[in-house]
Design a protein around this motif. Structure first.
Motif, PDB file in Angstrom:
ATOM      1  N   UNK A  69       0.813  -1.034   0.012  1.00  0.00           N
ATOM      2  CA  UNK A  69      -0.084   0.042  -0.091  1.00  0.00           C
ATOM      3  C   UNK A  69       0.969   1.057   0.013  1.00  0.00           C
ATOM      4  N   UNK A  70       1.935   1.281   1.042  1.00  0.00           N
ATOM      5  CA  UNK A  70       2.958   2.374   0.940  1.00  0.00           C
ATOM      6  C   UNK A  70       3.607   2.433  -0.352  1.00  0.00           C
ATOM      7  N   UNK A  71       3.950   1.590  -1.105  1.00  0.00           N
ATOM      8  CA  UNK A  71       4.711   1.743  -2.626  1.00  0.00           C
ATOM      9  C   UNK A  71       3.658   2.281  -3.304  1.00  0.00           C
ATOM     10  N   UNK A  72       2.388   1.735  -3.360  1.00  0.00           N
ATOM     11  CA  UNK A  72       1.411   2.200  -4.470  1.00  0.00           C
ATOM     12  C   UNK A  72       1.201   3.709  -3.947  1.00  0.00           C
ATOM     13  N   UNK A  73       1.023   4.109  -2.886  1.00  0.00           N
ATOM     14  CA  UNK A  73       0.542   5.594  -2.462  1.00  0.00           C
ATOM     15  C   UNK A  73       1.685   6.426  -2.991  1.00  0.00           C
ATOM     16  N   UNK A  74       3.106   6.173  -2.420  1.00  0.00           N
ATOM     17  CA  UNK A  74       4.080   7.114  -2.638  1.00  0.00           C
ATOM     18  C   UNK A  74       4.581   7.033  -4.272  1.00  0.00           C
ATOM     19  N   UNK A  75       4.778   5.949  -4.983  1.00  0.00           N
ATOM     20  CA  UNK A  75       5.082   5.822  -6.235  1.00  0.00           C
ATOM     21  C   UNK A  75       4.315   5.721  -7.332  1.00  0.00           C
ATOM     22  N   UNK A  76       3.183   5.046  -7.049  1.00  0.00           N
ATOM     23  CA  UNK A  76       2.154   4.949  -8.315  1.00  0.00           C
ATOM     24  C   UNK A  76       1.199   5.775  -8.326  1.00  0.00           C
ATOM     25  N   UNK A  77       0.680   6.673  -7.340  1.00  0.00           N
ATOM     26  CA  UNK A  77      -0.445   7.586  -7.246  1.00  0.00           C
ATOM     27  C   UNK A  77      -0.029   8.656  -8.069  1.00  0.00           C
ATOM     28  N   UNK A  78       1.249   9.256  -7.890  1.00  0.00           N
ATOM     29  CA  UNK A  78       1.293  10.425  -8.564  1.00  0.00           C
ATOM     30  C   UNK A  78       1.361  10.319 -10.295  1.00  0.00           C
ATOM     31  N   UNK A  79       1.972   9.540 -10.948  1.00  0.00           N
ATOM     32  CA  UNK A  79       1.651   9.321 -12.252  1.00  0.00           C
ATOM     33  C   UNK A  79       0.159   8.934 -12.730  1.00  0.00           C
ATOM     34  N   UNK A  80      -0.437   8.111 -11.972  1.00  0.00           N
ATOM     35  CA  UNK A  80      -1.952   7.874 -12.241  1.00  0.00           C
ATOM     36  C   UNK A  80      -2.499   9.036 -12.055  1.00  0.00           C
ATOM     37  N   UNK A  81      -2.261  10.109 -11.105  1.00  0.00           N
ATOM     38  CA  UNK A  81      -3.047  11.339 -10.806  1.00  0.00           C
ATOM     39  C   UNK A  81      -2.967  12.169 -11.926  1.00  0.00           C
ATOM     40  N   UNK A  82      -1.888  12.116 -12.719  1.00  0.00           N
ATOM     41  CA  UNK A  82      -1.677  12.971 -13.840  1.00  0.00           C
ATOM     42  C   UNK A  82      -2.278  12.388 -15.000  1.00  0.00           C
ATOM     43  N   UNK A  83      -2.403  11.019 -15.296  1.00  0.00           N
ATOM     44  CA  UNK A  83      -3.037  10.481 -16.206  1.00  0.00           C
ATOM     45  C   UNK A  83      -4.626  10.649 -16.026  1.00  0.00           C
ATOM     46  N   UNK A 111      -2.402  18.685 -11.043  1.00  0.00           N
ATOM     47  CA  UNK A 111      -1.269  19.418 -10.766  1.00  0.00           C
ATOM     48  C   UNK A 111      -0.526  18.713  -9.392  1.00  0.00           C
ATOM     49  N   UNK A 112      -1.420  18.193  -8.634  1.00  0.00           N
ATOM     50  CA  UNK A 112      -0.914  17.680  -7.305  1.00  0.00           C
ATOM     51  C   UNK A 112      -0.155  16.436  -7.655  1.00  0.00           C
ATOM     52  N   UNK A 113      -0.397  15.446  -8.601  1.00  0.00           N
ATOM     53  CA  UNK A 113       0.064  14.423  -8.987  1.00  0.00           C
ATOM     54  C   UNK A 113       1.498  14.795  -9.637  1.00  0.00           C
ATOM     55  N   UNK A 114       1.619  15.807 -10.714  1.00  0.00           N
ATOM     56  CA  UNK A 114       2.570  16.275 -11.266  1.00  0.00           C
ATOM     57  C   UNK A 114       3.542  16.898 -10.240  1.00  0.00           C
ATOM     58  N   UNK A 115       3.190  17.833  -8.989  1.00  0.00           N
ATOM     59  CA  UNK A 115       4.155  17.980  -8.366  1.00  0.00           C
ATOM     60  C   UNK A 115       4.739  16.893  -7.444  1.00  0.00           C
ATOM     61  N   UNK A 116       3.988  15.840  -6.979  1.00  0.00           N
ATOM     62  CA  UNK A 116       4.711  14.647  -6.452  1.00  0.00           C
ATOM     63  C   UNK A 116       5.540  13.927  -7.093  1.00  0.00           C
ATOM     64  N   UNK A 117       5.097  13.905  -8.430  1.00  0.00           N
ATOM     65  CA  UNK A 117       6.021  12.926  -9.489  1.00  0.00           C
ATOM     66  C   UNK A 117       7.388  13.874  -9.590  1.00  0.00           C
ATOM     67  N   UNK A 118       7.285  15.153  -9.436  1.00  0.00           N
ATOM     68  CA  UNK A 118       8.552  15.988  -9.721  1.00  0.00           C
ATOM     69  C   UNK A 118       9.402  15.857  -8.750  1.00  0.00           C
ATOM     70  N   UNK A 119       8.861  16.129  -7.354  1.00  0.00           N
ATOM     71  CA  UNK A 119       9.742  15.877  -6.233  1.00  0.00           C
ATOM     72  C   UNK A 119      10.359  14.347  -6.308  1.00  0.00           C
ATOM     73  N   UNK A 120       9.610  13.368  -6.308  1.00  0.00           N
ATOM     74  CA  UNK A 120       9.980  12.035  -6.498  1.00  0.00           C
ATOM     75  C   UNK A 120      11.451  11.839  -7.560  1.00  0.00           C
ATOM     76  N   UNK A 121      10.997  12.461  -8.787  1.00  0.00           N
ATOM     77  CA  UNK A 121      12.046  12.681  -9.883  1.00  0.00           C
ATOM     78  C   UNK A 121      13.222  13.390  -9.140  1.00  0.00           C
ATOM     79  N   UNK A 122      13.206  14.638  -8.660  1.00  0.00           N
ATOM     80  CA  UNK A 122      14.198  15.460  -8.233  1.00  0.00           C
ATOM     81  C   UNK A 122      15.109  14.703  -7.109  1.00  0.00           C
ATOM     82  N   UNK A 123      14.260  13.704  -6.210  1.00  0.00           N
ATOM     83  CA  UNK A 123      15.188  13.182  -5.288  1.00  0.00           C
ATOM     84  C   UNK A 123      15.971  11.924  -5.785  1.00  0.00           C
ATOM     85  N   UNK A 124      15.586  11.475  -6.893  1.00  0.00           N
ATOM     86  CA  UNK A 124      16.343  10.439  -7.520  1.00  0.00           C
ATOM     87  C   UNK A 124      17.487  10.807  -8.342  1.00  0.00           C
ATOM     88  N   UNK A 125      17.618  12.055  -8.812  1.00  0.00           N
ATOM     89  CA  UNK A 125      18.757  12.617  -9.542  1.00  0.00           C
ATOM     90  C   UNK A 125      19.958  12.535  -9.164  1.00  0.00           C
TER      91      UNK A 125
END
Length: 394
Positions: free
Chosen positions: A297-311, A323-337
């Motif tokens: 559930x945690x993996x789905x909430x943190x990693x899968x919800x943002x791109x699903x929200x954008x779609x 916007x909320x999904x894109x913002x979460x996805x952007x933070x996620x990607x930024x921390x991975x850089x």
């Protein structure tokens, strides 16, 4: 607000907290601590457990034999029932390359309640004790060390504040060459750091404990006090268990990323990486179905919800959701850089982290399924029962 928008906002809030509140896990600047060379270099014994490692030994063992260490040091390779000539190859490499003295031993099959690696480590430490070393370097057979690796590790252990560190461990840089390695390997280290923020591990008084099994410098006296490896003999995730045992005995642990310690083991196919992760994922969750459900559930909430929200938002579900999904996805990607930069990988992989996380979710579920089928924690021809399923030694 729709239910899905609420879920997306929670995901964004989780990423804001991970960005600032989880020990800055995403930063990759935790390297060997400031160090000063000791006036007198302590003696070190290097213990290398090896089972069917002939394919990688030629790229790793010579680097240990060639260590430029000012003090007394020698290498003990423990051939754990290999069928591919690992022990014979080790002796041949020693004759060919010279360098530090090499002893090759064999412990026989592990008794019930022991993992093969820790049984081999126990044998290696027993051989080393005759030399009365001050430090033990526990390193895997697929790890190649720069010539000054041992020197730098010992200097860091001796410089780490009052009394120094009892464990100095480096997360070896794993091989990243195939497509699947590029997708999965940097994320493996990223997720590990998220679970065990390196800054927290080295902080005095912190309960967070972890090490990287490929490269662990351990004070011999602390090994005796913490009863290593006997106290962790059944641990599949032995590096984390070792760090916890050391901290439980009052020791200090440091863990960070390596600059010149590298794994030479290839994982060219998804199947190879899948086995690496799934063999221990359910053990990480203590074989607990509730923890498994929470993790999924945690993996789905943190990693899968943002791109699903954008779609969903793009398909007409609402601008706020997108916007909320894109913002979460952007933070996620930024921390991975930073991790991608550490592994010298293209930054376009950062937005693909949700796909990689989905793979890890499937690997974790598969680990639990294999455990229920009696094939959990299988590695190199051995399958280990969960702790408590076999009687402890007296």
């Amino acid at each position: 607000m729709s239910a899905f928008l609420w879920i997306t906002v929670v995901s964004l809030a989780a990423w804001c907290w991970l960005l600032l509140g989880q020990g800055f896990f995403w930063r990759t600047d935790v390297r060997l601590p400031r160090r000063r060379e000791p006036d007198e270099w302590p003696s070190v014994c290097v213990v290398v457990p090896a089972r069917d490692e002939a394919a990688v030994l030629s790229a790793s063992l010579p680097s240990l034999l060639a260590q430029d260490y000012p003090g007394r040091a020698e290498v003990f390779l423990v051939d754990d029932g290999s069928t591919d000539g690992t022990g014979e190859l080790a002796r041949e490499l020693s004759r060919r390359h010279g360098g530090l003295p090499l002893t090759v031993g064999s412990p026989g099959e592990p008794p019930a309640g022991w993992t093969g690696k820790l049984w081999a480590v126990r044998h290696g430490i027993a051989l080393a004790r005759a030399r009365e070393p001050e430090f033990l370097l526990l390193t895997d057979a697929d790890i190649a060390h720069a010539p000054d690796s041992l020197r730098e590790l010992v200097a860091a252990a001796c410089t780490g504040g009052t009394g120094g560190f009892d464990v100095v461990s480096q997360m070896a840089r794993l091989r990243v060459e195939s497509l699947w390695e590029r997708l999965v390997v940097p994320a493996f280290v990223y997720f590990f750091a998220q679970l065990y923020p390196f800054r927290w591990i080295g902080r005095p008084g912190s309960r967070t404990a972890a090490a990287a099994g490929g490269c662990v410098l351990l004070r011999a006296g602390t090994a005796g006090t913490a009863r290593i490896p006997d106290s962790i003999r059944h641990a599949v995730i032995d590096d984390v268990a070792l760090a916890r045992a050391v901290k439980g005995a009052g020791g200090r642990v440091w863990l960070g990323l390596a600059d010149r310690v590298d794994s030479v083991r290839p994982y060219p196919r998804l199947h190879d990486l899948w086995r690496m992760v799934s063999r221990s994922a359910y053990a990480q969750l203590r074989h607990n179905p509730l923890l498994l459900l929470g993790t999924v559930a945690g993996l789905a909430l943190v990693y899968l919800v943002p791109p699903a929200a954008v779609a969903v938002g793009a398909a007409g579900g609402g601008t706020a959701t997108a916007v909320a999904g894109a913002s979460a996805w952007a933070v996620m990607a930024g921390t991975y850089v930073p991790m991608l930069r550490y592994y010298r990988q293209p930054l376009w992989l950062a937005p693909l982290l949700p796909f990689t996380a989905f793979l890890y979710l499937l690997m974790t579920v598969d680990s639990a399924v294999q455990h229920c089928r009696g094939r959990g924690a299988a590695w190199k021809g051995r399958t280990y029962a969960r702790p408590g399923a076999v009687p402890d030694e007296g």
